[in-house]
Design a protein around this motif. Structure first.
Motif, PDB file in Angstrom:
ATOM      1  N   LYS A  16     -19.868  -3.418 -16.026  1.00  0.00           N
ATOM      2  CA  LYS A  16     -20.901  -4.115 -15.333  1.00  0.00           C
ATOM      3  C   LYS A  16     -20.423  -5.267 -14.701  1.00  0.00           C
ATOM      4  O   LYS A  16     -20.814  -5.507 -13.465  1.00  0.00           O
ATOM      5  CB  LYS A  16     -21.945  -4.397 -16.516  1.00  0.00           C
ATOM      6  N   LYS A  17     -19.505  -6.034 -15.148  1.00  0.00           N
ATOM      7  CA  LYS A  17     -18.993  -6.989 -14.692  1.00  0.00           C
ATOM      8  C   LYS A  17     -18.004  -7.026 -13.437  1.00  0.00           C
ATOM      9  O   LYS A  17     -18.162  -7.589 -12.327  1.00  0.00           O
ATOM     10  CB  LYS A  17     -18.313  -8.248 -15.427  1.00  0.00           C
ATOM     11  N   GLY A  34     -28.804  -5.060  -5.880  1.00  0.00           N
ATOM     12  CA  GLY A  34     -29.687  -4.968  -6.850  1.00  0.00           C
ATOM     13  C   GLY A  34     -29.220  -5.485  -8.229  1.00  0.00           C
ATOM     14  O   GLY A  34     -28.005  -5.724  -8.413  1.00  0.00           O
ATOM     15  N   VAL A  35     -29.986  -5.002  -9.387  1.00  0.00           N
ATOM     16  CA  VAL A  35     -29.341  -5.270 -10.825  1.00  0.00           C
ATOM     17  C   VAL A  35     -29.132  -3.898 -11.266  1.00  0.00           C
ATOM     18  O   VAL A  35     -29.411  -3.151 -11.640  1.00  0.00           O
ATOM     19  CB  VAL A  35     -30.746  -5.821 -11.766  1.00  0.00           C
ATOM     20  N   VAL A  36     -27.622  -4.048 -11.867  1.00  0.00           N
ATOM     21  CA  VAL A  36     -27.144  -3.075 -12.441  1.00  0.00           C
ATOM     22  C   VAL A  36     -27.582  -2.842 -13.794  1.00  0.00           C
ATOM     23  O   VAL A  36     -27.443  -3.651 -14.666  1.00  0.00           O
ATOM     24  CB  VAL A  36     -25.472  -3.318 -12.389  1.00  0.00           C
ATOM     25  N   THR A  37     -28.499  -1.770 -14.200  1.00  0.00           N
ATOM     26  CA  THR A  37     -28.994  -1.614 -15.502  1.00  0.00           C
ATOM     27  C   THR A  37     -28.080  -0.793 -16.451  1.00  0.00           C
ATOM     28  O   THR A  37     -28.232  -1.027 -17.720  1.00  0.00           O
ATOM     29  CB  THR A  37     -30.280  -0.758 -15.287  1.00  0.00           C
ATOM     30  N   SER A  38     -27.234   0.047 -15.851  1.00  0.00           N
ATOM     31  CA  SER A  38     -26.360   0.892 -16.636  1.00  0.00           C
ATOM     32  C   SER A  38     -25.172   1.267 -15.908  1.00  0.00           C
ATOM     33  O   SER A  38     -25.177   1.561 -14.786  1.00  0.00           O
ATOM     34  CB  SER A  38     -27.099   2.039 -17.515  1.00  0.00           C
ATOM     35  N   GLN A  50     -26.397   3.024 -12.413  1.00  0.00           N
ATOM     36  CA  GLN A  50     -27.785   2.994 -12.403  1.00  0.00           C
ATOM     37  C   GLN A  50     -28.191   1.579 -11.807  1.00  0.00           C
ATOM     38  O   GLN A  50     -27.678   0.539 -12.401  1.00  0.00           O
ATOM     39  CB  GLN A  50     -28.680   3.283 -13.415  1.00  0.00           C
ATOM     40  N   ILE A  51     -28.929   1.345 -10.402  1.00  0.00           N
ATOM     41  CA  ILE A  51     -28.890   0.224  -9.995  1.00  0.00           C
ATOM     42  C   ILE A  51     -30.666   0.082  -9.868  1.00  0.00           C
ATOM     43  O   ILE A  51     -31.042   0.902  -9.206  1.00  0.00           O
ATOM     44  CB  ILE A  51     -28.511  -0.062  -8.807  1.00  0.00           C
TER      45      ILE A  51
END
Length: 114
Positions: A16-17, A34-38, A50-51
């Motif tokens: 994720k990082k 966007g936010v990386v959710t997985s 997944q964003i």
């Protein structure tokens, strides 16, 4: 010949990082903001990301090929100051909760002069 083999294990949190660093790379067009959710490794050494974009009701899936995954991991290693020899062989393997980067370098040897 001397052969060095290193295995670098990237957990899902490290992946994720790595994705977050890649999102901020100039001129990259693979990942929307966007936010990386997985982040899930695929069977072939790639990544499924997944964003969640702001204002969107569904998250968006972005799939990385193994070669693109290797490139983003090498960028991440460079940013984290993890030395990876340029001329070393590199392979990706899928692990249970992450990816393994195998780095194999060879150094030629010689004997002292007679």
């Amino acid at each position: 010949m001397i052969v060095e083999t290193r295995e670098l294990f990237f957990t899902n949190s490290a992946l994720k990082k790595a994705i977050a660093w890649y999102q901020k790379a100039p001129n990259q067009t693979d990942l929307p903001l966007g936010v990386v959710t997985s982040v899930m490794p695929t069977y072939d050494g790639g990544l499924s990301v997944q964003i969640q974009q702001s204002g969107a009701s569904k998250s968006r899936e972005v799939v990385f090929t193994p070669s693109k995954t290797l490139a983003l991991l090498l960028l991440f290693c460079r940013r984290q100051k993890v030395p990876i020899p340029r001329d070393a062989g590199k392979e990706l393997e899928t692990a249970e909760d992450g990816l393994i980067l195998i780095v194999r370098g060879e150094t030629a040897t010689n004997a002292p002069p007679p």
